[in-house]
Design an enzyme around this catalytic site. Structure first.
Site, PDB file in Angstrom:
ATOM      1  N   ASP A 146       5.491  11.112  -3.971  1.00 38.87           N
ATOM      2  CA  ASP A 146       4.691   9.906  -4.148  1.00 38.87           C
ATOM      3  C   ASP A 146       4.022   9.926  -5.522  1.00 38.87           C
ATOM      4  OD1 ASP A 146       3.403   7.506  -2.947  1.00 38.87           O
ATOM      5  OD2 ASP A 146       1.578   8.693  -3.203  1.00 38.87           O
ATOM      6  N   GLU A 172       9.056   8.958  -7.047  1.00 47.00           N
ATOM      7  CA  GLU A 172       8.648   7.562  -7.205  1.00 47.00           C
ATOM      8  C   GLU A 172       8.097   7.428  -8.627  1.00 47.00           C
ATOM      9  OE1 GLU A 172       5.693   4.266  -5.145  1.00 47.00           O
ATOM     10  OE2 GLU A 172       5.000   6.318  -5.439  1.00 47.00           O
TER      11      GLU A 172
END
Length: 528
Positions: free
Chosen positions: A212, A272
């Site tokens: 993330d 990401e």
């Protein structure tokens, strides 16, 4: 614990290079205990469906203990399971069953920040300024004569300032919600803790991680003001003037992550990385960093020949010269679903079918978001049920991401469509979704689900769908056509009228090919 007993753990097995991953947004995938929230029991019950769909691997969004200020991305303990989702024994059961069915399992790693309820942050609040406990985070004195102004001008991605003041007068940085304080990766203790978290899950047998905010973690020395920007919000690359992301120091963190993964052969990480510059993105894909990075250009592209061709060209250029393949995304839990982006209703559905064949024809890895294979649209929800922190932090001016997070419809005609045995679901499901369910679509050869199953089967079995190169082909005006080096030809018609299908054997099409013509907003796979 040795990694050798786990399946799939073979040295040099770069299984992710052509893999199709399926994103399980855990709250919305399947509810196994009837409380209206998806969980690990529900996921385990649906693993045969995912095997039959034809995907290779799962990405499970955070299921760790969390107060749920950002639905799990505010992690209070990264080495346990949130009770609403189950427990460690249930996770182990999911992992074992997935592996038995031939599915690899990757999970979210959330390194940039913790929950404000994490024991570290609670200790930091108690310890006070200048303490080792506060050094794990980014506490700073405020500006102004009484320190009442934030330390810099950085905005939060979720709206408002990126700083919150604590009772003793200091401020702490949170690029996202106040409940998500940023960790300081210049602190060796923070890096060591991340490695401990990775080892915990790798020892249990996970096959990799989705990282993330993988372009976060590093902050510039002194935390200087950033260039004021009109839009500093969610999921955008604002370039070098935005000091919150893509700082050079982040690559040292990724090298540490990769060094840990290299101790577990056959494991991987995808980042990401919201970086639009091809050269900047390529830096995350060096041979000692990430194996994959999401390239969001296809997700953000307009439904035009120019938009799609440009997205593909830049995505391939970004990985050219790196060890990594391209990584294609059409939807996820943070963006409007592509059925809705492409026009909603029959138009959006028709274009989404074509986009599915486009995505799965391209070389590299592909990520599907749960419900893509059913053609799920966004849902316009009433204000009173919205839960996204963006909605609250923006004072109700930004509706947030709840619309793309509706639970998956499995069977029946409502109100929970087989998602839950209970009376309600954590976000309400709309009326009229009976025809959208997996059960209804499984019985329909022309459904979106049937199209995905056929495309995934061809992708897995046909030597035509192979090779890392894309050759652009001449095509009718306002169309996109290319050939994979294995021989597959993909043609997408965006011209507004039917176009002739090139000579060759039709392998699969998103709409009927009648009299040698491909309809508008349709795609076809051919053996030339």
């Amino acid at each position: 614990m040795s990694p050798e007993p786990f399946p799939f753990r073979t040295p040099g097995a770069d299984w992710w290079r052509e893999a199709v991953f399926y994103q399980v947004y855990i709250r919305s995938f399947a509810d196994g205990n009837g409380d209206g929230v998806g969980d690990l029991i529900g996921l385990r019950s649906r693993l045969p469906y995912l095997r039959d769909l034809g995907v290779d691997a799962l990405w499970i969004t955070p299921f760790f203990p969390s107060p749920m200020a950002d639905h799990g991305y505010d992690v209070a303990d990264p080495r346990d399971v949130e009770p609403v989702f189950g427990d460690l024994a249930e996770f182990d059961a999911v992992l074992a069953e997935a592996h038995r069915l031939g599915l690899r399992v990757t999970i979210d790693l959330v390194p940039n920040h913790s929950s404000h309820e994490h024991e570290w942050f609670q200790a930091a609040l108690a310890a006070g300024p200048g303490s080792p406990e506060r050094a794990r985070y980014l506490f700073r004195d405020g500006r102004g004569p009484d320190g009442s102004e934030p330390p810099n001008n950085w905005p939060s991605v979720f709206g408002g300032p990126a700083w919150t003041r604590v009772p003793d007068g200091q401020w702490y940085l949170h690029i996202f919600a106040p409940e998500q304080p940023d960790l300081d990766f210049a602190n060796p203790e923070v890096v060591a803790d991340l490695e401990e978290t990775m080892r915990f899950w790798l020892d249990r047998g996970v096959d990799g991680f989705r990282i993330d905010v993988a372009h976060g973690m590093a902050k510039p020395e002194g935390l200087p003001d950033m260039v004021p920007m009109d839009d500093t919000g969610l999921l955008d690359d604002h370039g070098p003037g935005d000091h919150r992301f893509d700082q050079d120091g982040v690559h040292a963190v990724h090298r540490r992550i990769r060094a840990m993964l290299d101790q577990y052969p056959g494991t991987m990480a995808v980042g990401e990385v919201w970086v639009s510059d091809d050269d900047r993105l390529a830096r995350y894909l060096r041979d000692d960093e990430l194996q994959l990075a999401f390239n969001f250009k296809l997700l953000t592209a307009e439904w035009t020949p120019e938009g799609l061709r440009d997205a593909i060209t830049h995505s391939l250029a970004a990985v050219d010269g790196t060890p990594a393949p391209a990584c294609w995304v059409l939807s996820n839990h943070d963006r409007p679903r592509h059925v809705t982006r492409y026009g909603d209703g029959e138009l959006g559905n028709r274009r989404a079918r074509a986009a599915a064949l486009l995505q799965l024809a391209l070389p590299g890895a592909a990520y599907l978001y749960n419900g893509d294979e059913l053609g799920m649209p966004d849902v316009d929800l009433p204000d009173e049920v919205l839960q996204d922190p963006i909605w609250f932090r923006s004072g109700g001016t930004e509706r947030g991401r709840d619309a793309c997070r509706i639970p998956v419809p499995w069977s029946g005609t409502g109100p929970s469509y087989g998602f839950s045995s209970g009376a309600g679901t954590w976000l309400p499901m709309p009326d009229g979704w009976g025809g959208l369910t997996a059960e209804a679509q499984r019985a329909d050869d022309d459904s979106m689900l049937s199209l995905y199953r056929r495309a995934l089967a061809l992708r897995a079995s046909s030597p035509l769908v192979s090779g890392e190169d894309v050759e652009w082909l001449q095509s009718p005006d306002r169309c996109v056509a290319f050939r994979r080096s294995g021989g597959l030809v993909c043609l997408v018609n965006l011209s507004g009228a039917p176009v002739p299908v090139p000579e060759g054997r039709v392998l699969l099409s998103s709409a009927p090919v009648d009299d040698g013509k491909l309809p508008d907003d349709a795609a076809v796979w051919l053996q030339a």
